[in-house]
Design an enzyme around this catalytic site. Structure first.
Site, PDB file in Angstrom:
ATOM      1  N   THR A 198       0.834  -1.201   0.000  1.00 47.60           N
ATOM      2  CA  THR A 198       0.000   0.000   0.000  1.00 47.60           C
ATOM      3  C   THR A 198       0.868   1.249   0.000  1.00 47.60           C
ATOM      4  O   THR A 198       0.396   2.331   0.347  1.00 47.60           O
ATOM      5  CB  THR A 198      -0.927   0.025   1.237  1.00 47.60           C
ATOM      6  OG1 THR A 198      -0.134  -0.135   2.423  1.00 47.60           O
ATOM      7  CG2 THR A 198      -1.978  -1.068   1.167  1.00 47.60           C
ATOM      8  N   GLU A 247       0.509   3.047 -13.340  1.00 49.32           N
ATOM      9  CA  GLU A 247      -0.903   3.226 -13.001  1.00 49.32           C
ATOM     10  C   GLU A 247      -1.559   4.193 -13.983  1.00 49.32           C
ATOM     11  O   GLU A 247      -0.965   5.217 -14.306  1.00 49.32           O
ATOM     12  CB  GLU A 247      -1.038   3.765 -11.570  1.00 49.32           C
ATOM     13  CG  GLU A 247      -0.477   2.826 -10.516  1.00 49.32           C
ATOM     14  CD  GLU A 247      -0.526   3.400  -9.100  1.00 49.32           C
ATOM     15  OE1 GLU A 247      -0.992   4.555  -8.947  1.00 49.32           O
ATOM     16  OE2 GLU A 247      -0.108   2.704  -8.166  1.00 49.32           O
ATOM     17  N   ARG A 279       4.292   2.242  -2.473  1.00 46.18           N
ATOM     18  CA  ARG A 279       4.617   2.676  -3.825  1.00 46.18           C
ATOM     19  C   ARG A 279       4.896   1.451  -4.690  1.00 46.18           C
ATOM     20  O   ARG A 279       5.600   0.532  -4.271  1.00 46.18           O
ATOM     21  CB  ARG A 279       5.833   3.612  -3.822  1.00 46.18           C
ATOM     22  CG  ARG A 279       5.585   4.955  -3.157  1.00 46.18           C
ATOM     23  CD  ARG A 279       4.596   5.810  -3.958  1.00 46.18           C
ATOM     24  NE  ARG A 279       4.357   7.113  -3.364  1.00 46.18           N
ATOM     25  CZ  ARG A 279       3.370   7.398  -2.524  1.00 46.18           C
ATOM     26  NH1 ARG A 279       2.525   6.428  -2.165  1.00 46.18           N
ATOM     27  NH2 ARG A 279       3.221   8.613  -2.036  1.00 46.18           N
ATOM     28  N   HIS A 311      -5.153   2.281  -6.257  1.00 48.58           N
ATOM     29  CA  HIS A 311      -4.476   3.270  -5.411  1.00 48.58           C
ATOM     30  C   HIS A 311      -5.506   3.990  -4.527  1.00 48.58           C
ATOM     31  O   HIS A 311      -5.586   5.220  -4.487  1.00 48.58           O
ATOM     32  CB  HIS A 311      -3.709   4.286  -6.272  1.00 48.58           C
ATOM     33  CG  HIS A 311      -2.549   4.895  -5.552  1.00 48.58           C
ATOM     34  ND1 HIS A 311      -1.336   5.135  -6.164  1.00 48.58           N
ATOM     35  CD2 HIS A 311      -2.400   5.312  -4.266  1.00 48.58           C
ATOM     36  CE1 HIS A 311      -0.494   5.695  -5.312  1.00 48.58           C
ATOM     37  NE2 HIS A 311      -1.120   5.810  -4.151  1.00 48.58           N
TER      38      HIS A 311
END
Length: 228
Positions: free
Chosen positions: A140, A171, A142, A190
């Site tokens: 959670t 992403e 990078r 994210h």
């Protein structure tokens, strides 16, 4: 920027949610039942959480929240963080270990390390091979902390049991990414930081930062430049 309390809770809650979902095979069972299959054996093996080992990569504020929450489930917590003292770790009932030891011992690994030149791809092929075959990794923090190609290979070869990823190297994820076809992988967009309350607080503190600068007051939340 300094993390406020709400963001600490959001991200640590999300890390625990991914961990529990992987451990108890909740998404897989949901998918199987909705597909017409009623068989708990579809999710085997499932191990009891109590007395399993959670390894935390970094032991900052978010990881400390994860430690507290995971211990309520009976998990033993260890951590790798060369910048944290034994005294701080003991205050949270956490044992500090070297990275290789953490990889060997952990049934779950939760990644909370900041992304720097030194931590880029800190979990790669060599590190994944040190993990238990039944271990899960949760990220959670990078995406680039984990070498995604090495992770895909380790999952494909069943060298580890699965992964919970709120962050990725690229992403949004591309439609042809092999991770999308892996049932043992949970992928979120994210989202770990988000809640209604956290979003409101972020906007309020951003506005306060601007007002502080314009009125000559030193802002409380400062982003330091960092070269990657």
């Amino acid at each position: 920027m300094q993390c406020n309390r709400l963001l600490l809770d959001e991200v640590s809650d999300h890390a625990m949610t991914l961990l529990l979902s992987l451990a108890r095979k909740v998404p897989l069972f949901n998918q199987q039942v909705k597909g017409g299959e009623w068989d708990f054996k579809a999710g085997l093996p499932i191990f009891r959480l109590r007395d399993r080992v959670l390894g935390l990569l970094s032991f900052g504020n978010i990881a400390r929240r994860v430690a507290e929450k995971s211990q309520a489930f009976g998990l033993k917590v260890i951590a790798y963080d060369p910048f944290i003292s034994e005294e701080v770790a003991r205050a949270y009932n956490v044992e500090l270990v070297e990275l290789d030891d953490l990889l060997h011992q952990s049934d779950f690994i939760s990644v909370h390390t900041p992304l720097t030149d030194e931590t880029y791809h800190m979990i790669g092929e060599e590190q994944l091979k040190l993990m238990k075959q039944e271990a899960f990794i949760v990220n959670t923090s990078r995406g680039a902390l984990i070498d995604e190609k090495a992770l895909i290979q380790a999952l494909h070869n069943k060298e580890i049991a699965g992964a919970g990823l709120d962050v990725l190297e690229v992403e949004p994820i591309s439609a042809d990414n092999p991770l999308l076809k892996m049932d043992q992988v949970l992928i979120n967009p994210h989202a770990a930081w988000h809640s209604v309350e956290a979003q409101e607080e972020l906007k309020t503190k951003t506005a306060q930062n601007v007002a502080d600068v314009l009125t000559g007051v030193e802002p409380k939340y400062i982003v330091l430049p960092r070269k990657l």
